[in-house]
Design a protein around this motif. Sequence first.
Motif, PDB file in Angstrom:
ATOM      1  N   PRO B 355       0.804  -1.236   0.000  1.00  0.00           N
ATOM      2  CA  PRO B 355       0.000   0.000   0.000  1.00  0.00           C
ATOM      3  C   PRO B 355       0.835   1.283   0.000  1.00  0.00           C
ATOM      4  O   PRO B 355       0.403   2.300  -0.557  1.00  0.00           O
ATOM      5  N   LYS B 356       2.013   1.247   0.595  1.00  0.00           N
ATOM      6  CA  LYS B 356       2.856   2.453   0.656  1.00  0.00           C
ATOM      7  C   LYS B 356       3.442   2.815  -0.712  1.00  0.00           C
ATOM      8  O   LYS B 356       3.912   3.936  -0.905  1.00  0.00           O
ATOM      9  N   VAL B 357       3.481   1.851  -1.633  1.00  0.00           N
ATOM     10  CA  VAL B 357       4.093   2.121  -2.943  1.00  0.00           C
ATOM     11  C   VAL B 357       3.119   1.891  -4.094  1.00  0.00           C
ATOM     12  O   VAL B 357       3.470   2.109  -5.257  1.00  0.00           O
ATOM     13  N   GLN B 358       1.896   1.449  -3.768  1.00  0.00           N
ATOM     14  CA  GLN B 358       0.911   1.194  -4.822  1.00  0.00           C
ATOM     15  C   GLN B 358       0.581   2.502  -5.546  1.00  0.00           C
ATOM     16  O   GLN B 358       0.246   3.512  -4.930  1.00  0.00           O
ATOM     17  N   VAL B 359       0.699   2.468  -6.887  1.00  0.00           N
ATOM     18  CA  VAL B 359       0.369   3.634  -7.702  1.00  0.00           C
ATOM     19  C   VAL B 359      -1.156   3.700  -7.838  1.00  0.00           C
ATOM     20  O   VAL B 359      -1.799   2.696  -8.157  1.00  0.00           O
ATOM     21  N   LYS B 360      -1.708   4.899  -7.581  1.00  0.00           N
ATOM     22  CA  LYS B 360      -3.167   5.059  -7.657  1.00  0.00           C
ATOM     23  C   LYS B 360      -3.652   4.881  -9.091  1.00  0.00           C
ATOM     24  O   LYS B 360      -3.034   5.373 -10.034  1.00  0.00           O
ATOM     25  N   ASN B 361      -4.780   4.207  -9.247  1.00  0.00           N
ATOM     26  CA  ASN B 361      -5.382   3.993 -10.570  1.00  0.00           C
ATOM     27  C   ASN B 361      -4.362   3.481 -11.581  1.00  0.00           C
ATOM     28  O   ASN B 361      -4.276   3.996 -12.694  1.00  0.00           O
ATOM     29  N   CYS B 362      -3.602   2.500 -11.176  1.00  0.00           N
ATOM     30  CA  CYS B 362      -2.529   2.001 -12.050  1.00  0.00           C
ATOM     31  C   CYS B 362      -3.139   1.087 -13.121  1.00  0.00           C
ATOM     32  O   CYS B 362      -3.308  -0.101 -12.902  1.00  0.00           O
ATOM     33  N   ASN B 363      -3.419   1.661 -14.263  1.00  0.00           N
ATOM     34  CA  ASN B 363      -4.062   0.872 -15.326  1.00  0.00           C
ATOM     35  C   ASN B 363      -3.136   0.582 -16.502  1.00  0.00           C
ATOM     36  O   ASN B 363      -3.517  -0.150 -17.415  1.00  0.00           O
ATOM     37  N   LEU B 364      -1.921   1.170 -16.500  1.00  0.00           N
ATOM     38  CA  LEU B 364      -1.013   0.946 -17.624  1.00  0.00           C
ATOM     39  C   LEU B 364       0.423   0.892 -17.112  1.00  0.00           C
ATOM     40  O   LEU B 364       0.883   1.823 -16.448  1.00  0.00           O
ATOM     41  N   ALA B 365       1.095  -0.207 -17.416  1.00  0.00           N
ATOM     42  CA  ALA B 365       2.458  -0.387 -16.909  1.00  0.00           C
ATOM     43  C   ALA B 365       3.370  -0.902 -18.003  1.00  0.00           C
ATOM     44  O   ALA B 365       2.933  -1.556 -18.948  1.00  0.00           O
ATOM     45  N   LEU B 366       4.642  -0.583 -17.838  1.00  0.00           N
ATOM     46  CA  LEU B 366       5.673  -1.043 -18.774  1.00  0.00           C
ATOM     47  C   LEU B 366       6.735  -1.787 -17.985  1.00  0.00           C
ATOM     48  O   LEU B 366       7.071  -1.405 -16.863  1.00  0.00           O
ATOM     49  N   ALA B 367       7.248  -2.860 -18.587  1.00  0.00           N
ATOM     50  CA  ALA B 367       8.426  -3.537 -18.025  1.00  0.00           C
ATOM     51  C   ALA B 367       9.464  -3.624 -19.127  1.00  0.00           C
ATOM     52  O   ALA B 367       9.149  -3.971 -20.269  1.00  0.00           O
TER      53      ALA B 367
END
Lengths: 133, 388
Positions: B355-367
């Motif tokens: 929870p301390k690092v969760q990005v709000k409304n994280c709907n798009l990610a890249l790796a």
Amino acid sequence: MATPYKDRKIADPLLNIGDEPYYEAAGQGKLLLKKCAACGEVHFYPRGICPFCLSDKVSWQEAKGTGTIYTYSVTRRGGPVPYCIAYVKLDEGVSMMTNIVDCDLDTVRCDQKVKVVFKKSEGGVSIPMFTPA
Amino acid sequence: MSINGKAYIVGAFEHPTRKAPDKSVAQLHAECAAGAIADAGLTKNDIDAYYCAGDAPGSGVLNMSNYMGLRLKHMDATDCGGTSYLVHVNHAAQAIAMGKISIALITLSGRPRSEGSSGTVVRSRGTGVPDEPFEIPYGPVTVNMYAMCAMRHMHQFGTTSEQLAWVKVAASHHAQYNPNAVLQEVVTVKEVIDSPMISDPLHRLDCCVVSDGGGALIVARPEIAKSLKRPLVKILGAAEAPKHQMGGKVDLTYSAAKWTGPRAFEEAKVKPADIKYASIYDSFTITVIMQLEDLGFCKKGEGGKFVSDGNLISGTGKLPFNTDGGGLCNNHPANRGGITKVIEAVRQLRGEAHPKVQVKNCNLALAHGTGGSLGTRHGGATVIMERE
């Protein structure tokens, strides 16, 4: 602070078929490159087939033995003495991995002019290295 | 043909161990496989494709499919170091999109910490490797190959040690919330710069950790993903490429991400500014700066400025990265960080990061991964994922 160059144990190159003339020439104080007669490109490391056009019309040519330091790093941990690894861009246009030797390693800089010298590996093979010109 | 929307990541598992003196590499692979299969809510016999790389013992797929009793229609042991597993995600999505397979398993495991691995030891692969006779005498080790990239970057673009240090500082801010991380203490820029110089200009804290462990992923067809109970992580785009010494026209100012980034973004139909969270391969601090530039998050040469002042820290920075602590602080199993990059991106998209690092409304990610050696030959692979 200064980090004077110190000799270190240099691993022998484990040659593959076709590599012999490069290290034989190094034993005579010469640095060789491969040039392609089909496309005109010089390449490094030397191969039996040109990496630019896949022609086998490649032949050895002697390099002037001068160039500039593209980049370097003095490795200070892991070995008995610090050593300076580098890529030197030769005047012929190709860059080769090497070591910078016979100087204060703390004075080495990118784009510095250097010339080839040869150091012996553990098994007595002459290895091309570079020192400030 | 595009893979956009054709495959989903339905299972992800990171082994909690960071030191495994009493387990074989094969067992670690199988434990990771079991973890990812359970995470997805599947069973072993649902797997019809398997992907592993050079960290798998023996000849890889054959020995590991035998160990785990897998019955397969498809297999792939592409090895390009730590980025192999992102390549595998791409290949699995392609095989799924073509209708060849339904559910793919990808595993990575290794125990370099127990085996005393070091980034300052010359590793020769023996005779027959064409480049080695022209490199091994010069003492190429993992650290100095990346250090030469950093040195040129500093010379050409004015990047500073302080800017490199900010990458570690951001990773450490995230790692403090990860109870499994090898390094859990928050560090400062000064502490990074004051740590021992390993190979100019990289200090000890510019380097990743050496850890045992592993991870696994499950990639599946859309209808299977939708039948499972986990949040949906859809693959939008992926790309891969090797980069090398170009016949002697050596240019260490960029990585293969320069080629894979644009292709993956094009397939995903998104742009760098749309990305909410990025897992960026962090073998060393310089690796992150170069990849961020090459992927288009900032201009070439401005990566140092981009990462400064905590801009990679989740919650305050403009691009939250590696919220598990990354390879720099959390885990770099088998000296290969590609699979953990995908795993943390999946956690973020599922809303299951700490929870301390969760990005709000994280709907798009890249790796993105860089495997092999940035100073000689490396593979790059980008995967873009969306929470559906």
